[in-house]
Design a protein around this motif. Structure first.
Motif, PDB file in Angstrom:
ATOM      1  N   UNK A 108       6.566 -15.808  18.638  1.00  0.00           N
ATOM      2  CA  UNK A 108       5.539 -15.550  19.664  1.00  0.00           C
ATOM      3  C   UNK A 108       5.973 -15.278  21.063  1.00  0.00           C
ATOM      4  N   UNK A 109       4.904 -14.923  21.954  1.00  0.00           N
ATOM      5  CA  UNK A 109       5.402 -14.670  23.401  1.00  0.00           C
ATOM      6  C   UNK A 109       5.795 -16.176  23.911  1.00  0.00           C
ATOM      7  N   UNK A 117      17.340  -4.174  30.358  1.00  0.00           N
ATOM      8  CA  UNK A 117      17.334  -2.781  30.574  1.00  0.00           C
ATOM      9  C   UNK A 117      16.603  -2.331  31.804  1.00  0.00           C
ATOM     10  N   UNK A 118      15.532  -3.221  32.260  1.00  0.00           N
ATOM     11  CA  UNK A 118      14.651  -2.819  33.460  1.00  0.00           C
ATOM     12  C   UNK A 118      14.920  -3.374  34.744  1.00  0.00           C
ATOM     13  N   UNK A 119      14.875  -4.586  34.824  1.00  0.00           N
ATOM     14  CA  UNK A 119      15.195  -4.987  36.141  1.00  0.00           C
ATOM     15  C   UNK A 119      16.487  -5.223  36.415  1.00  0.00           C
ATOM     16  N   UNK A 168       6.068  -5.326  28.930  1.00  0.00           N
ATOM     17  CA  UNK A 168       5.456  -6.396  27.945  1.00  0.00           C
ATOM     18  C   UNK A 168       4.505  -5.503  27.064  1.00  0.00           C
ATOM     19  N   UNK A 169       3.514  -4.807  27.588  1.00  0.00           N
ATOM     20  CA  UNK A 169       2.460  -4.136  27.022  1.00  0.00           C
ATOM     21  C   UNK A 169       3.011  -3.229  25.857  1.00  0.00           C
ATOM     22  N   UNK A 170       4.479  -2.825  26.098  1.00  0.00           N
ATOM     23  CA  UNK A 170       4.984  -1.912  25.262  1.00  0.00           C
ATOM     24  C   UNK A 170       5.830  -2.703  24.060  1.00  0.00           C
ATOM     25  N   UNK A 171       5.838  -3.866  24.325  1.00  0.00           N
ATOM     26  CA  UNK A 171       6.251  -4.873  23.316  1.00  0.00           C
ATOM     27  C   UNK A 171       7.751  -5.201  23.431  1.00  0.00           C
ATOM     28  N   UNK A 172       8.067  -4.826  24.624  1.00  0.00           N
ATOM     29  CA  UNK A 172       9.529  -5.255  24.870  1.00  0.00           C
ATOM     30  C   UNK A 172       9.568  -6.926  25.061  1.00  0.00           C
ATOM     31  N   UNK A 173      11.023  -7.415  24.627  1.00  0.00           N
ATOM     32  CA  UNK A 173      11.224  -8.857  24.791  1.00  0.00           C
ATOM     33  C   UNK A 173      11.645  -8.874  26.158  1.00  0.00           C
ATOM     34  N   UNK A 174      11.561 -10.271  26.501  1.00  0.00           N
ATOM     35  CA  UNK A 174      11.989 -10.697  27.710  1.00  0.00           C
ATOM     36  C   UNK A 174      13.496 -10.292  28.128  1.00  0.00           C
ATOM     37  N   UNK A 175      14.320 -10.459  27.086  1.00  0.00           N
ATOM     38  CA  UNK A 175      15.801  -9.947  27.232  1.00  0.00           C
ATOM     39  C   UNK A 175      15.972  -8.395  27.688  1.00  0.00           C
ATOM     40  N   UNK A 233       4.187  -5.581  38.041  1.00  0.00           N
ATOM     41  CA  UNK A 233       3.631  -4.986  37.035  1.00  0.00           C
ATOM     42  C   UNK A 233       4.582  -4.080  36.127  1.00  0.00           C
ATOM     43  N   UNK A 234       5.889  -3.997  36.755  1.00  0.00           N
ATOM     44  CA  UNK A 234       6.934  -3.348  36.182  1.00  0.00           C
ATOM     45  C   UNK A 234       6.928  -4.269  34.793  1.00  0.00           C
ATOM     46  N   UNK A 235       7.118  -5.560  35.143  1.00  0.00           N
ATOM     47  CA  UNK A 235       7.480  -6.357  33.742  1.00  0.00           C
ATOM     48  C   UNK A 235       6.190  -6.168  32.828  1.00  0.00           C
TER      49      UNK A 235
END
Lengths: 284, 338
Positions: B25-26, A192-194, A180-187, A174-176
């Motif tokens: 895209x995602x 920044x988070x993990x 993602x909902x906030x629009x953060x990229x995977x990088x 749920x952290x991820x």
């Protein structure tokens, strides 16, 4: 039987035996090191004339240490080992955590296969593999090259990857998701988070990998052949093979110098070392 | 990739996505991050593990050095490994190392059990016994060359105990004892590390179990047999397995202390000598492949054996939980009685 406490004498005897065995095996563990320390403080004549277990006349005779340091080019060796250590740790933490992130967070065909490829690699004994790794290092011009040695050292750390994967499993997905909902990229999510959350696992694996890298000598000896330019702390001790081979007061001083960093680390990070080992062993 | 094919199929109805759009895209990001994060470790794994593994297999059919011509010789290298007395005979030495690792396991299990309970100065003892594990191999080589030299540390300590120097052997030269001396150094180096692993396993056992057992009047030995041993069976089995494969590939003690002289050359020491000093790369590769085969076979056998042990361990676990419940019930009764 006697365990109800009815027989006090027997219980004292058992306690005595227990401490006796602990003292005995601790003595066995430190005796070789203590004898080295004693000898390292002896002058040449003292070394020749007194028994090895007789304490030196002065505990402040540091001439052997300075001589060993110079003869074995240990200044250079410490510099090289530090460079290697920093590069290998930074690189292998980045590589390892990134790989663990992908393997833990993404489902894709081949995920299991990649995990198994890394696991299978641990079965191959290092010494045997160097027969043909040598040929590859030769073709890549990685022999007598510090970057080459560093790159090779980065590629062989499976236990760290498993420590990271285990740690990722305990970080809720749920952290991820909220990121993602906030629009953060995977990088962004990863860096920044993990990555900050992963700090305890990184410390653990760095200590294990750090000790391993600092003490590595077989590949260093094989691939950093120019001992004048590229000694590491471990291989610098090879200076004492040959003509100096019987001057044990000098050799012992060199040995003591080489194990000081490990001793300091051990005194300050005992807990992390123990827990890191246990964590590595359960999965490894 | 799936996204791309989908857009191609539906191109009639939807606006076709360009590669740039897909990349933003995602799905595109996902693929991109996967490739970016996995490419380096996979390349490293390929270049330093699987490529050399494949090359070694190829080398084993050639008569070759690292540079210069190579000649195809078929299976001759493999036949020579079995014929040469220094190659295959060296595997016998691994029996010494297996013996050593059994002693090491027993010793570290004993010490771990003692140190898991309250002991005065426990962490100091633990620290002393663990520290040898952190010393680099070359330093260990020098320390023990010094330790075993005639009239030096070991002999002196034995003389304190009343032995006469004339009756003591040359620890590293005498062929009847030198392999045991070398195995001793390996035990010295690793018993503390094993002990720490076992302590970790014992500590993970519920403390209430010990309390219950103590109140029931179980002695230390009974506690060990009925509580500790069953709960750390897995890690012991794992260590036994590791020690078998480890003994087959024993290398360090003879390499750094005796250089394989006086009949101490284990299989790997001989292989190192043949490949890097004599540069008979083909022969050394054949040796490596043969040992790898043995290790794989041993691992598979152990996996099967492990499965069997696990199965019986599960059955016993049921018993154990039943016993534990009984003991906890007794404990509750006693508390209520007071």
């Amino acid at each position: 039987m006697n365990s109800n406490g009815s027989n006090k004498g027997f219980r004292y005897f058992v306690t005595f035996l227990k401490y006796l065995s602990l003292v005995f095996f601790s003595f066995v563990a430190v005796l070789p090191i203590i004898s080295c320390v004693i000898t390292a403080f002896k002058t040449d004549t003292e070394y020749q004339q007194t028994n090895v277990m007789v304490p030196p006349e002065s505990w402040f005779n540091f001439t052997n240490f300075t001589q060993a340091f110079q003869r074995a080019n240990m200044g250079r060796a410490f510099l090289n080992s530090t460079i290697i250590l920093i590069c290998v740790l930074v690189a292998s933490v980045l590589i390892g955590t990134q790989l663990a992130y992908v393997l833990n967070r993404f489902k894709f065909p081949g995920n299991g296969l990649i995990r198994n490829l890394f696991l299978f690699a641990t079965l191959l004994p290092g010494v045997a593999m160097q027969i043909s790794v040598y040929e590859i290092m030769f073709k890549l011009h990685f022999i007598n090259s510090l970057p080459g040695y560093i790159i090779m050292m980065c590629g062989t750390d499976v236990i760290a990857i498993y420590i990271y994967i285990q740690f990722f499993e305990n970080i809720s997905y749920s952290v991820d998701e909220s990121a993602i909902m906030d629009g953060a990229s995977y990088f962004t999510i990863f860096y920044r988070i993990l990555l900050p959350l992963l700090k305890p696992a990184i410390v653990t694996s760095c200590i294990l990998k750090g000790v391993g890298t600092y003490n590595e000598y077989y590949c260093a000896n094989l691939y950093l052949q120019d001992k004048k330019k590229y000694p590491t702390v471990a291989t610098s001790l090879y200076t004492f093979v040959g003509p100096l081979g019987s001057k044990y007061n000098l050799i012992c001083a060199g040995v003591i110098i080489s194990l000081l960093p490990a001793l300091i680390l051990f005194i300050f990070c005992q807990k992390q070392i123990y827990s890191g080992l246990t964590a590595g062993a359960v999965k490894g | 990739m799936a996204a791309m094919t989908q857009t191609v199929n539906n191109s009639g109805r939807h606006k076709k996505r360009t590669f740039g759009e897909w990349a933003r895209s995602r799905d595109g990001q996902k693929v991109f991050v996967m490739v970016a994060f996995m490419i380096i470790p996979l390349v490293l794994l390929f270049v330093f593990t699987y490529l050399p593994f494949a090359e070694m297999f190829g080398f084993s059919f050639y008569n070759m050095k690292y540079t210069g011509d190579r000649k195809f010789v078929g299976l001759k290298n493999y036949i020579r490994v079995f014929q040469r007395s220094d190659c295959f005979g060296a595997l016998k030495l691994s029996l010494y190392y297996m013996g050593g690792s059994i002693v090491q396991l027993a010793l570290s299990l004993y010490l771990a059990t003692v140190l898991s309970f309250k002991v005065k100065g426990g962490s100091v003892f633990k620290g002393f016994m663990f520290f040898p594990y952190l010393i680099n191999g070359i330093a260990i080589g020098f320390i023990f060359k010094f330790f075993y030299t005639r009239g030096f540390v070991f002999d002196t300590v034995l003389q304190w105990c009343g032995f006469s120097l004339d009756n003591l052997p040359y620890w590293l030269k005498d062929q009847s004892i030198n392999n045991i001396s070398l195995v001793g150094t390996s035990v010295w180096r690793y018993f503390g590390q094993n002990m720490v692993l076992f302590i970790g396993a014992i500590m993970s056992v519920d403390a209430e179990l010990y309390e219950a057992a103590m109140l029931d009047g179980a002695g230390r030995f009974q506690q060990f047999k009925y509580i500790i041993l069953p709960s750390i069976k897995t890690i012991i089995t794992l260590n036994v397995i590791l020690s078998i494969t480890g003994s087959l590939s024993a290398f360090e003690p003879p390499y750094v202390i005796t250089d394989g002289a006086n009949g101490t050359g284990t299989y790997f020491v001989v292989m190192h000598e043949i490949s890097h000093t004599q540069q008979k790369v083909g022969l050394a590769s054949a040796m490596a492949i043969i040992l790898l085969m043995i290790i794989f076979a041993a691992t598979i056998l152990q996996k099967v054996f492990f499965k069997y042990v696990f199965k019986s361990a599960e059955d016993e676990d049921l018993n154990a939980t039943a016993k534990r419940d009984k003991k906890l019930a007794k404990l509750a009764q006693r508390k209520a009685g007071r």
